[in-house]
Design an enzyme around this catalytic site. Structure first.
Site, mmCIF file in Angstrom:
data_model
loop_
_atom_site.group_PDB
_atom_site.id
_atom_site.type_symbol
_atom_site.label_atom_id
_atom_site.label_comp_id
_atom_site.label_asym_id
_atom_site.label_seq_id
_atom_site.Cartn_x
_atom_site.Cartn_y
_atom_site.Cartn_z
ATOM 1 N N HIS A 209 -14.561 12.019 -1.303
ATOM 2 C CA HIS A 209 -14.528 12.782 -0.058
ATOM 3 C C HIS A 209 -15.942 12.987 0.489
ATOM 4 O O HIS A 209 -16.187 12.857 1.701
ATOM 5 C CB HIS A 209 -13.834 14.133 -0.305
ATOM 6 N N HIS A 213 -17.319 11.324 4.197
ATOM 7 C CA HIS A 213 -17.950 12.048 5.304
ATOM 8 C C HIS A 213 -19.408 11.637 5.504
ATOM 9 O O HIS A 213 -19.946 11.779 6.596
ATOM 10 C CB HIS A 213 -17.811 13.555 5.103
ATOM 11 N N HIS A 239 -7.207 11.163 5.294
ATOM 12 C CA HIS A 239 -6.764 12.508 4.919
ATOM 13 C C HIS A 239 -5.239 12.577 4.763
ATOM 14 O O HIS A 239 -4.731 13.309 3.915
ATOM 15 C CB HIS A 239 -7.280 13.536 5.938
ATOM 16 N N GLU A 355 -11.193 16.084 15.159
ATOM 17 C CA GLU A 355 -12.107 16.359 14.027
ATOM 18 C C GLU A 355 -13.124 17.460 14.303
ATOM 19 O O GLU A 355 -13.259 18.345 13.425
ATOM 20 C CB GLU A 355 -12.811 15.059 13.601
ATOM 21 N N HIS A 370 -10.996 20.978 13.946
ATOM 22 C CA HIS A 370 -10.962 20.800 12.491
ATOM 23 C C HIS A 370 -12.228 21.330 11.815
ATOM 24 O O HIS A 370 -12.150 22.056 10.823
ATOM 25 C CB HIS A 370 -10.740 19.311 12.172
ATOM 26 N N HIS A 374 -12.730 24.613 9.129
ATOM 27 C CA HIS A 374 -13.426 24.651 7.823
ATOM 28 C C HIS A 374 -14.398 25.836 7.785
ATOM 29 O O HIS A 374 -14.486 26.544 6.786
ATOM 30 C CB HIS A 374 -14.214 23.358 7.594
ATOM 31 N N HIS A 410 -5.408 20.663 6.087
ATOM 32 C CA HIS A 410 -5.260 19.269 6.502
ATOM 33 C C HIS A 410 -3.805 18.904 6.786
ATOM 34 O O HIS A 410 -3.532 17.986 7.553
ATOM 35 C CB HIS A 410 -5.941 18.314 5.516
HETATM 36 CU CU1 CUO Z 1 -12.492 15.687 4.984
HETATM 37 CU CU2 CUO Z 1 -11.607 18.399 6.580
HETATM 38 O O1 CUO Z 1 -12.485 17.719 4.968
HETATM 39 O O2 CUO Z 1 -12.208 16.443 6.792
#
Ligand code: CUO
Length: 716
Positions: A209, A213, A239, A355, A370, A374, A410
């Site tokens: 992960h 990113h 995801h 995103e 998104h 977070h 998610h």
């Molecule tokens: Cu991978 Cu929310 O954590 O995009």
């Protein structure tokens, strides 16, 4: 030491104990780039250098952008979901990417003004990103992220045990053996969600992960990265696949599938206590007890924490606008231009919007749903920092997947994509068939030799545990002359292979794409899934191209060749002792075709020890195995690429299904997740009905049996 070996060792040296002042190894020389002056031991001009002798000595680099980089102070946690943190991190990526050569970049990285002054998380983020993005550094490897930052993977107890044991050994002058600390999962099974800790806290899953990113940054100008192909769609698909995999684990553990977190004024019942610290235990990651409710975020800019302010109402507004766009079938750009959400690019457009990345059609209007989610969740315990608390794990892509709330968030994000997918026409019979090709059957075979007298069992996959040793000493924030290692138990499966019987009734050989998926058949209470439910649980296991000659064929494929996985990463020590396997050609592309998967991966990829879900003890958990044949000629993206793969030199291709191929097109024209990415026609309620008109598809039932012991893999 070759130039390449020197660069590799410099990288390892730079990534050692990043929270401590830099300590160059005696045999590793960092030469100064022309604009850097030797003010620290280890930073010396090259012998015979024609560079001007440094005068007067300067210990400050004359790079104005460094001011921006340093807005996140050293010792603080870093969030790639936080716009101001990102701006600081990308400024450093840009500095590294702009260095004329890799050598210059590494020398620059070693300068005390960077290595010792920049936030350590940003330093690792930026140097890792630049090493992946630069064409000329692609043979170089970074150590695994859990060895750079053990504090993001191992609870504080592990660190203090290591320190105590090192001190005891020093007292007894018996500093010879590595210290091995068992890493048990962080909580008891009394809380049902903790049954999934082996998944959520897995080193490989969290590392994947973080790398994902890293190579798909939220915003980046062309001097950092070319916009990756179908980036927004990949955000959705990667995801979505995490959720499908997590649900399979939940079912195996007797839990219901994960539920969407969309009722933001309701208490969150799932608690999470990370027990992680950094900076000698001084900085801890906040816990989230059960029952907290999202609050408006109003964090002041206070020197140690960059400010950020938004309301939960903003999230609501952005959600409404995004849903409006989905149901209207179009989004409107900032300049008024209408972009239709069609079946070709709609998912990608939405992915960038949700995103949200810099490629969002209009970030001002559709917001930052998104990422800000977070942020809201990682500060839920102290939304205005009036208690001066740090963020929780949801704020960092290295740690977010540890938290049960990650999956609920998610699931909500995925529900937006699913609402869009429901607006598309179901696939037609023509899209689901392939003239002249019949897939007669598929079987999986264990590689383990059968016990004497017994027959080899087919359609059974065995899972269990594997012990891996990881090295902690170069990431711990105290210095130890003794190797400190942790023994980690993680899921593993015996290697297996697929055997696919295919009949080609055309007169010529055909290059065929085989798409292999796996999904649970029943829910946690034993109720069989409808096809509408099961399609969302389909896990991509592999996608590969094979040539099929006229008549009957048997196509074999090994489990560890999967297009979604990468092997367990190399340790610091492996990287130090191994000579770089592949020499560089101009431009940094390896000159030999690497046959070893380890020589050609970029850290992104699902860990292969988690290729299949855990399953349940004897007699095992039933799954549907699905194989579909489609035409490579139609599906390939690059007309010049052959089935045997001209693209084998490209970085990241080992796990292309979830990570794409760096600097190249996504290697499949079909929508990601095809043919399960869209709901079927209403009349189709079972998988059998979905495939009945498609001779190019076959399904079979297999079982995955979990054995609660250390198992052997039996690679072929
Ligand atoms: Cu991978 Cu929310 O954590 O995009």
């Amino acid at each position: 030491m070759s130039d390449l070996q020197l660069r590799q060792r410099q990288i390892l040296n730079l990534f050692e104990r990043v929270a401590q002042p830099f300590s160059p190894k005696p045999d590793i020389v960092f030469e100064l780039p022309e604009f850097v002056f030797p003010s620290e031991p280890g930073l010396v001009p090259p012998a015979g250098s024609t560079r001007p002798s440094p005068s007067p000595p300067a210990d400050v680099l004359n790079i104005p952008e460094l001011e921006l980089v340093k807005t996140v102070p050293r010792g603080r946690l870093f969030s790639s979901f936080h716009p101001a943190h990102r701006a600081a991190a990308y400024a450093l990526v840009r500095i590294f990417k702009n260095a004329p050569t890799v050598a210059d970049m590494l020398n620059l990285a070693a300068h005390p003004d960077i290595r010792d002054q920049v936030n350590e998380h940003i330093f690792v983020f930026a140097l890792s990103a630049a090493l992946i993005q630069r064409q000329d550094s692609r043979s170089l490897r970074t150590p695994p992220i859990w060895e750079i930052f053990p504090g993001k993977f191992f609870e504080t107890r592990v660190r203090s045990e290591a320190q105590t044991t090192v001190q005891q050994q020093l007292k007894q002058s018996s500093v010879t053996k590595p210290i091995i600390i068992d890493k048990n999962f962080a909580a008891t099974d009394r809380v049902v969600e903790n049954k999934l800790s082996y998944f959520r806290e897995d080193l490989g899953i969290n590392s994947h992960h973080w790398h994902w990113h890293l190579i798909f940054p939220v915003e980046a100008t062309a001097d950092i990265v070319n916009p990756p192909d179908r980036r927004g769609e990949l955000f959705y698909y990667m995801h979505q696949q995490i959720l499908a995999r997590y649900d399979a684990e939940r079912i195996a553990n007797g839990l219901a599938r994960v539920t969407s977190y969309h009722d933001w004024d309701q208490p969150i019942l799932e608690a999470y206590f990370p027990k992680l610290t950094t900076a000698n235990g001084a900085i801890h990651w906040a816990s989230r007890p059960s029952g907290l409710v999202l609050k408006d975020i109003n964090i002041p800019d206070e020197g140690v924490e960059l400010g950020i302010e938004f309301h939960i109402d903003d999230l609501e507004l952005w959600r409404t606008r995004i849903l409006h766009a989905i149901h209207k079938g179009s989004v409107v750009k900032g300049n008024g231009q209408v972009v239709h959400l069609d079946d070709k690019t709609g998912t990608n457009t939405l992915g960038e919007l949700i995103e949200a990345s810099q490629w969002s059609a209009d970030k001002l209007f559709y917001g930052d749903l998104h990422n800000f989610g977070h942020i809201a969740m990682c500060y839920i315990h102290d939304p205005d920092r009036s208690h001066s608390e740090n963020m929780g794990v949801m704020g960092d892509s290295v740690t977010a997947m540890r938290d049960p709330l990650f999956y609920r968030w998610h699931k909500f994000i995925d529900s937006l994509f699913q609402q869009f997918k429901a607006t598309l026409s179901p696939y037609t019979a023509q899209q689901l068939t392939l003239e002249g090709i019949t897939v007669n059957s598929v079987e999986v075979h264990r590689n383990q030799p059968p016990a004497p007298g017994s027959t080899r069992q087919k359609n059974l996959i065995i899972t269990g545990w594997q012990e891996s040793i990881v090295e902690l000493d170069r990431g711990l924030d105290f210095s130890s002359s003794t190797p400190v290692q942790a023994r980690v138990m993680h899921l593993q499966h015996e290697d297996f292979s697929y055997r696919i019987k295919v009949t080609n009734s055309t007169k010529t050989s055909q290059d065929i794409v085989f798409r292999i998926f796996l999904a649970p058949i029943k829910d946690h209470s034993g109720r069989p899934f409808s096809f509408r439910e099961q399609r969302l649980l389909m896990i991509e296991l592999d996608k590969f191209v094979a040539r099929v000659t006229p008549g009957a064929n048997v196509v074999k494929r090994k489990s560890d060749d999967s297009s979604v996985t990468i092997p367990f990463e190399r340790t610091f020590r492996d990287l130090e002792t191994a000579a770089p396997a592949v020499p560089l050609a101009p431009g940094g592309v390896p000159t030999n075709l690497p046959t070893d998967r380890r020589t050609n991966f970029c850290g992104c990829g699902w860990p292969d020890h988690f290729l299949v879900p855990r399953g349940v003890p004897n007699p095992g958990m039933p799954f549907t195995l699905f194989v579909m044949a489609t035409s490579w000629k139609e599906d390939r993206v690059n007309e010049t690429t052959t089935a045997t793969g001209d693209d084998t030199k490209k970085l990241c291709r080992n796990a292309a299904s979830y990570c794409g191929i760096l600097d190249d097109k996504y290697p499949d024209k079909r929508p990601m997740g095809f043919p399960f990415d869209r709901p079927p026609d209403k009349s189709i309620t079972t998988l059998a009905k979905f495939v009945e008109k498609s001779p190019n598809i076959t399904t079979t039932e297999i079982r995955i049996q979990f054995e609660d012991r250390v198992i052997r893999r039996f690679p072929q």
